[in-house]
Scaffold this motif. Structure first.
Motif, PDB file in Angstrom:
ATOM      1  N   ALA A 160      33.278  60.653  38.784  1.00  0.00           N
ATOM      2  CA  ALA A 160      33.619  59.467  39.561  1.00  0.00           C
ATOM      3  C   ALA A 160      33.452  58.200  38.726  1.00  0.00           C
ATOM      4  N   ILE A 161      32.492  58.208  37.784  1.00  0.00           N
ATOM      5  CA  ILE A 161      32.325  57.052  36.893  1.00  0.00           C
ATOM      6  C   ILE A 161      33.533  56.917  35.981  1.00  0.00           C
ATOM      7  N   LYS A 162      34.113  58.044  35.557  1.00  0.00           N
ATOM      8  CA  LYS A 162      35.347  57.992  34.767  1.00  0.00           C
ATOM      9  C   LYS A 162      36.460  57.321  35.575  1.00  0.00           C
ATOM     10  N   ASP A 163      36.537  57.649  36.854  1.00  0.00           N
ATOM     11  CA  ASP A 163      37.547  57.018  37.714  1.00  0.00           C
ATOM     12  C   ASP A 163      37.308  55.516  37.800  1.00  0.00           C
ATOM     13  N   LEU A 164      36.036  55.101  37.730  1.00  0.00           N
ATOM     14  CA  LEU A 164      35.734  53.671  37.768  1.00  0.00           C
ATOM     15  C   LEU A 164      36.362  52.967  36.571  1.00  0.00           C
ATOM     16  N   TYR A 165      36.308  53.604  35.398  1.00  0.00           N
ATOM     17  CA  TYR A 165      36.938  53.045  34.204  1.00  0.00           C
ATOM     18  C   TYR A 165      38.457  53.055  34.327  1.00  0.00           C
ATOM     19  N   VAL A 166      39.001  54.262  34.541  1.00  0.00           N
ATOM     20  CA  VAL A 166      40.443  54.459  34.425  1.00  0.00           C
ATOM     21  C   VAL A 166      41.183  53.934  35.646  1.00  0.00           C
ATOM     22  N   GLN A 167      40.707  54.345  36.844  1.00  0.00           N
ATOM     23  CA  GLN A 167      41.437  54.036  38.063  1.00  0.00           C
ATOM     24  C   GLN A 167      41.087  52.668  38.638  1.00  0.00           C
ATOM     25  N   PHE A 168      39.898  52.166  38.325  1.00  0.00           N
ATOM     26  CA  PHE A 168      39.515  50.880  38.914  1.00  0.00           C
ATOM     27  C   PHE A 168      39.478  49.763  37.874  1.00  0.00           C
ATOM     28  N   LEU A 169      38.583  49.901  36.890  1.00  0.00           N
ATOM     29  CA  LEU A 169      38.433  48.830  35.908  1.00  0.00           C
ATOM     30  C   LEU A 169      39.754  48.539  35.209  1.00  0.00           C
ATOM     31  N   SER A 170      40.434  49.600  34.753  1.00  0.00           N
ATOM     32  CA  SER A 170      41.706  49.423  34.053  1.00  0.00           C
ATOM     33  C   SER A 170      42.742  48.779  34.966  1.00  0.00           C
ATOM     34  N   VAL A 171      42.872  49.310  36.181  1.00  0.00           N
ATOM     35  CA  VAL A 171      43.883  48.786  37.110  1.00  0.00           C
ATOM     36  C   VAL A 171      43.571  47.348  37.508  1.00  0.00           C
ATOM     37  N   VAL A 172      42.307  47.064  37.815  1.00  0.00           N
ATOM     38  CA  VAL A 172      41.929  45.721  38.249  1.00  0.00           C
ATOM     39  C   VAL A 172      42.146  44.713  37.122  1.00  0.00           C
ATOM     40  N   LEU A 173      41.680  45.017  35.920  1.00  0.00           N
ATOM     41  CA  LEU A 173      41.885  44.097  34.799  1.00  0.00           C
ATOM     42  C   LEU A 173      43.369  43.877  34.532  1.00  0.00           C
ATOM     43  N   THR A 174      44.108  44.994  34.514  1.00  0.00           N
ATOM     44  CA  THR A 174      45.547  44.889  34.248  1.00  0.00           C
ATOM     45  C   THR A 174      46.218  43.990  35.268  1.00  0.00           C
ATOM     46  N   ASN A 175      45.918  44.216  36.527  1.00  0.00           N
ATOM     47  CA  ASN A 175      46.596  43.457  37.579  1.00  0.00           C
ATOM     48  C   ASN A 175      46.089  42.032  37.702  1.00  0.00           C
ATOM     49  N   LEU A 176      44.820  41.794  37.397  1.00  0.00           N
ATOM     50  CA  LEU A 176      44.317  40.421  37.404  1.00  0.00           C
ATOM     51  C   LEU A 176      44.986  39.594  36.304  1.00  0.00           C
ATOM     52  N   VAL A 177      45.083  40.168  35.121  1.00  0.00           N
ATOM     53  CA  VAL A 177      45.762  39.456  34.031  1.00  0.00           C
ATOM     54  C   VAL A 177      47.232  39.231  34.375  1.00  0.00           C
ATOM     55  N   LEU A 178      47.858  40.258  34.980  1.00  0.00           N
ATOM     56  CA  LEU A 178      49.256  40.113  35.389  1.00  0.00           C
ATOM     57  C   LEU A 178      49.395  39.020  36.438  1.00  0.00           C
ATOM     58  N   LEU A 179      48.454  38.940  37.387  1.00  0.00           N
ATOM     59  CA  LEU A 179      48.486  37.885  38.397  1.00  0.00           C
ATOM     60  C   LEU A 179      48.383  36.501  37.764  1.00  0.00           C
ATOM     61  N   VAL A 180      47.462  36.360  36.825  1.00  0.00           N
ATOM     62  CA  VAL A 180      47.307  35.067  36.143  1.00  0.00           C
ATOM     63  C   VAL A 180      48.600  34.697  35.417  1.00  0.00           C
ATOM     64  N   GLY A 181      49.197  35.686  34.721  1.00  0.00           N
ATOM     65  CA  GLY A 181      50.455  35.419  34.017  1.00  0.00           C
ATOM     66  C   GLY A 181      51.561  35.017  34.972  1.00  0.00           C
ATOM     67  N   ILE A 182      51.649  35.691  36.118  1.00  0.00           N
ATOM     68  CA  ILE A 182      52.691  35.377  37.105  1.00  0.00           C
ATOM     69  C   ILE A 182      52.464  33.989  37.704  1.00  0.00           C
ATOM     70  N   ILE A 183      51.200  33.660  37.988  1.00  0.00           N
ATOM     71  CA  ILE A 183      50.891  32.336  38.552  1.00  0.00           C
ATOM     72  C   ILE A 183      51.283  31.235  37.567  1.00  0.00           C
ATOM     73  N   ILE A 184      50.976  31.444  36.292  1.00  0.00           N
ATOM     74  CA  ILE A 184      51.356  30.446  35.274  1.00  0.00           C
ATOM     75  C   ILE A 184      52.877  30.297  35.217  1.00  0.00           C
ATOM     76  N   ALA A 185      53.583  31.438  35.224  1.00  0.00           N
ATOM     77  CA  ALA A 185      55.051  31.393  35.184  1.00  0.00           C
ATOM     78  C   ALA A 185      55.607  30.705  36.429  1.00  0.00           C
ATOM     79  N   MET A 186      55.002  31.005  37.601  1.00  0.00           N
ATOM     80  CA  MET A 186      55.441  30.347  38.834  1.00  0.00           C
ATOM     81  C   MET A 186      55.238  28.833  38.762  1.00  0.00           C
ATOM     82  N   ALA A 187      54.093  28.424  38.221  1.00  0.00           N
ATOM     83  CA  ALA A 187      53.807  26.996  38.114  1.00  0.00           C
ATOM     84  C   ALA A 187      54.813  26.300  37.205  1.00  0.00           C
ATOM     85  N   LEU A 188      55.216  26.978  36.150  1.00  0.00           N
ATOM     86  CA  LEU A 188      56.226  26.389  35.254  1.00  0.00           C
ATOM     87  C   LEU A 188      57.569  26.221  35.954  1.00  0.00           C
TER      88      LEU A 188
END
Length: 592
Positions: free
Chosen positions: A136-164
């Motif tokens: 389950a700790i492996k899932d925390l890395y792969v399924q949660f940490l990876s997904v959350v970081l990926t999508n948070l960075v993607l959200l920030v990038g999209i927000i910046i693009a939207m603001a432009l």
């Protein structure tokens, strides 16, 4: 704060931070790949906006600029896909390396825990912590940490693009974020207890299965299959109910709630865009880009919320692993690295497994090096406890135990394990070869193993096996008889040439022939090593230098066989005569 009373998630975050810090170079690479992939992802709608507003709606389509835009768009999408693939590999590598290390550390830690821990621990639950919970700790890395970081960075990038593109439309889209945070908070509050229950019940299911399989012969002999099946069904039903609670909460609050919120946000964007069109300040390309971004904006939020189910499970599992890893280990001394002679002395020793039920009160013994000491007494008299204290499985509650004049606490673990050999009542056999079971990973030479086998009178068995010492025995030594398994354990104990040899009811479950083998081995070792032999069969210790008779944790008689038999009202004499009568009755029944 004790490990068993940690706030939920604290232990998991401790483990997570340890391994993130350890693999920080790999994490930096993964984050760099993530940033590049996000930039490539966000570039697509921006390029489409330029094409629509500057070329398509303007009614001009020059070949090379348009071809350049199309090529750049395709290149950006291919680069985004490749970079995300590489980023996923890095996160997965971190996760698998962390789980590998955690499992090794957990198992190594479990092996150092005191025997008092195993008195109350259940095997199935421990197995579940080492396997399921670390997974389950492996899932925390792969399924949660990876997904959350990926999508948070993607959200920030999209927000910046939207603001432009359009600040007003971007602000409408941002209203989604606090709404989603509220959904996540509500999900955690409602599902936390159910997730913890499901993890605990899974451990209990593993424990129940392990116990039932280990005792299958007894279950079938007693006709308890139905009762065992009903108990297992109850556990299964409770686990099913706990899992259904988490699924229902997730089904109501995760994807459906995000989809509803995203539709409302989209309606808001269309409303604001309509006002801008009326005022003549809107571009069609901007609307296209925003609609494209909104699809990508809501998807990361939905991904993040859906992963919180795994997050809850990983938090509970990680805390359970953390608690296990912080159970206090047994400590040994460092002042003495070997037992030179094997003299044993108990000085007014007190001991109790439970404070209200003492086993020993002021017990004093003096066993010279090389002596053969028998220990007898009725069940519960403290015979096996005496050996457990000598092995340092439990610390005495008072008084002191000395080996060759040194306190037992001064000896290192290696000194005790090399210097003291144990022959238990229930032989533990590995599913390996005969050689492996005698060596037990100690790196003994072939000559030492063969000599130990000879001392245990295993030559006849070895010569009858197709590969001799290298013959595999099967799980729990199913290819050997009860007596042969006991002889194997004797060989294992003798292989390291211990200075003290402890036998705990070693002849209780063997036939008379095997008992004679044990007696011959003891006779050959007499005077060479100190032997403390706990025996139910008094014939096993009849040749001992001294026999200790225990009763309720106290030494009530002591002497040789002849001296004890000479006591008119002695306990030993009564026990011996009862056994002799029982043996004579058994022989008469056989003859009849």
């Amino acid at each position: 704060m004790k490990p068993d009373h940690l706030p939920q998630g604290k232990g998991t975050f401790g483990l997570l931070l340890d391994y993130v810090y350890r693999d920080k170079r790999l994490l930096v690479k993964a984050l760099l790949l993530l940033l590049l992939a996000t930039a490539a992802d966000v570039a697509g709608p921006l390029l489409a906006k330029v094409f629509i507003d500057d070329y398509l709606l303007a009614g001009r389509l020059p070949l090379w600029p348009v071809a350049g835009l199309a090529a750049t768009y395709v290149l950006a999408q291919v680069a985004a896909a490749w970079l995300r693939y590489q980023q996923t590999l890095r996160f997965t590598e971190m996760a698998l390396a962390a789980v590998l290390d955690i499992r090794q550390k957990v198992f190594a830690h479990v092996q150092q825990l005191p025997m008092a821990f195993f008195d109350r621990a259940m095997t199935g639950r421990l197995v579940s912590r080492v396997t399921n919970d670390t997974e389950a700790i492996k899932d925390l890395y792969v399924q949660f940490l990876s997904v959350v970081l990926t999508n948070l960075v993607l959200l920030v990038g999209i927000i910046i693009a939207m603001a432009l593109l359009n600040v007003q439309l971007m602000l409408v889209a941002l209203l989604l974020i606090p709404a989603v945070m509220g959904v996540i908070y509500l999900y955690q509050k409602l599902s936390g207890a159910a997730v913890a229950d499901s993890r605990q019940l899974r451990s209990e299911i593993n424990s129940d299965i392990s116990e039932s399989i280990a005792g299958m012969a007894v279950l079938q002999a007693c006709g308890r299959q139905q009762a065992a099946a009903e108990r297992f069904e109850q556990l299964n039903q409770r686990y099913y109910a706990a899992r259904m609670r988490t699924i229902k909460i997730g089904a109501a609050l995760l994807r459906p709630a995000i989809d509803l919120l995203s539709v409302l946000a989209l309606l808001g964007i269309l409303q604001v865009f309509g006002w801008q069109v009326v005022n003549g300040v809107a571009e069609v390309g901007v609307l296209y880009a925003f609609l494209n971004f909104m699809g990508r904006f809501t998807e990361p939020l939905a991904e993040i919320t859906q992963r919180f189910n795994l997050y809850q499970q990983a938090m509970v599992a990680g805390d359970r692993v953390y608690q296990l890893m912080h159970q206090p280990v047994q400590h040994y001394g460092r002042a003495a690295d070997h037992i030179p002679e094997g003299a044993v002395r108990f000085e007014r020793v007190d001991f109790a497994y439970r404070p209200d039920k003492p086993v020993f009160r002021q017990l004093s013994l003096d066993i010279p090096a090389g002596a053969f000491i028998g220990v007898v007494g009725h069940t519960g008299s403290g015979k096996s406890t005496l050996l457990n204290l000598l092995l340092s499985f439990y610390p005495p509650g008072g008084g002191e135990i000395r080996l060759d004049g040194r306190p037992l606490a001064d000896y290192s673990r290696d000194a005790l394990r090399r210097g003291i050999g144990l022959i238990p009542q229930e032989p533990f056999i590995l599913a390996g070869s005969l050689y492996d079971n005698i060596d037990m990973g100690r790196g003994l030479s072939r000559r030492q193993v063969e000599e130990a086998a000879r001392q245990a009178h295993l030559q006849e068995l070895i010569s009858g096996l197709e590969q001799g010492l290298d013959t595999r025995l099967g799980e729990r030594g199913t290819r050997l008889s009860t007596g042969q398994r006991q002889q194997l354990v004797i060989a294992r104990a003798l292989a390291a040439s211990p200075r003290i040899l402890l036998l705990d009811e070693a002849t209780a479950n063997v036939d008379s022939e095997t008992e004679q083998v044990v007696q011959r081995a003891l006779k050959a070792l007499h005077g060479k090593v100190t032997m403390v032999v706990v025996a139910h069969r008094l014939s096993t210790v009849s040749q001992a230098d001294r026999i200790l008779v225990m009763a309720h944790g106290e030494l009530v008689e002591s002497g040789s066989h002849a001296e004890l038999m000479a006591l008119p009202q002695g306990r030993y004499r009564a026990m011996y005569r009862l056994q002799q009568q029982a043996r004579q009755v058994a022989l008469a029944e056989q003859e009849a």
